[in-house]
Design a protein around this motif. Structure first.
Motif, PDB file in Angstrom:
ATOM      1  N   SER A  90       0.829  -1.205   0.000  1.00  0.00           N
ATOM      2  CA  SER A  90       0.000   0.000   0.000  1.00  0.00           C
ATOM      3  C   SER A  90       0.861   1.250   0.000  1.00  0.00           C
ATOM      4  N   GLY A  91       2.019   1.177   0.658  1.00  0.00           N
ATOM      5  CA  GLY A  91       2.908   2.328   0.712  1.00  0.00           C
ATOM      6  C   GLY A  91       4.043   2.115   1.695  1.00  0.00           C
ATOM      7  N   ILE A  92       5.001   3.023   1.621  1.00  0.00           N
ATOM      8  CA  ILE A  92       6.166   3.027   2.505  1.00  0.00           C
ATOM      9  C   ILE A  92       6.080   4.289   3.354  1.00  0.00           C
ATOM     10  N   ALA A  93       6.293   4.159   4.656  1.00  0.00           N
ATOM     11  CA  ALA A  93       6.164   5.295   5.569  1.00  0.00           C
ATOM     12  C   ALA A  93       7.354   5.351   6.515  1.00  0.00           C
ATOM     13  N   ASP A  94       7.300   6.329   7.398  1.00  0.00           N
ATOM     14  CA  ASP A  94       8.280   6.478   8.477  1.00  0.00           C
ATOM     15  C   ASP A  94       9.705   6.547   7.940  1.00  0.00           C
TER      16      ASP A  94
END
Length: 111
Positions: A82-86
């Motif tokens: 879904s996505g890459i965060a942090d």
């Protein structure tokens, strides 16, 4: 698990420093199920990821996988992400993502 189950304020306090998660998912999570174990060997990491994917199939949820330095570019192209965060330290995705990640040569979970 879902809205109205457990103490949502505890979850919110524990995850207050993760505003990107809601932006990536399109909703604000209210609960978490943690699947964890001491993983020392490759088979431990594979088993942990596949067990987590199986739990996800049953309860219907999103995985939040911590990443090692340099894993974000590899993980970003996998199915179900879904996505890459942090700052590239967390991937969000489906059970399909975890199964694809297990099959990748660079696979490794964070201890």
């Amino acid at each position: 698990m879902g809205p109205g189950v457990g103490d949502e304020s505890t979850f919110e306090a524990e995850h207050a420093d993760e505003p990107e998660v809601a932006a990536i998912l399109g909703f604000r999570p209210t609960h978490a199920v943690n699947v964890s174990a001491g993983c020392n060997r490759d088979i431990d990491h594979v088993t942990m990821a596949l067990l987590t994917a199986a739990v996800m199939d049953v309860i219907g949820c999103v995985a939040q996988a911590e990443l090692l330095d340099g894993q974000a570019p590899v993980v970003a192209g996998l199915p179900g992400v879904s996505g890459i965060a942090d700052d590239d330290w967390m991937a969000l995705g489906t059970a399909e993502f975890l199964r694809a990640w297990v099959g990748h040569p660079a696979f490794r979970l964070v201890k």
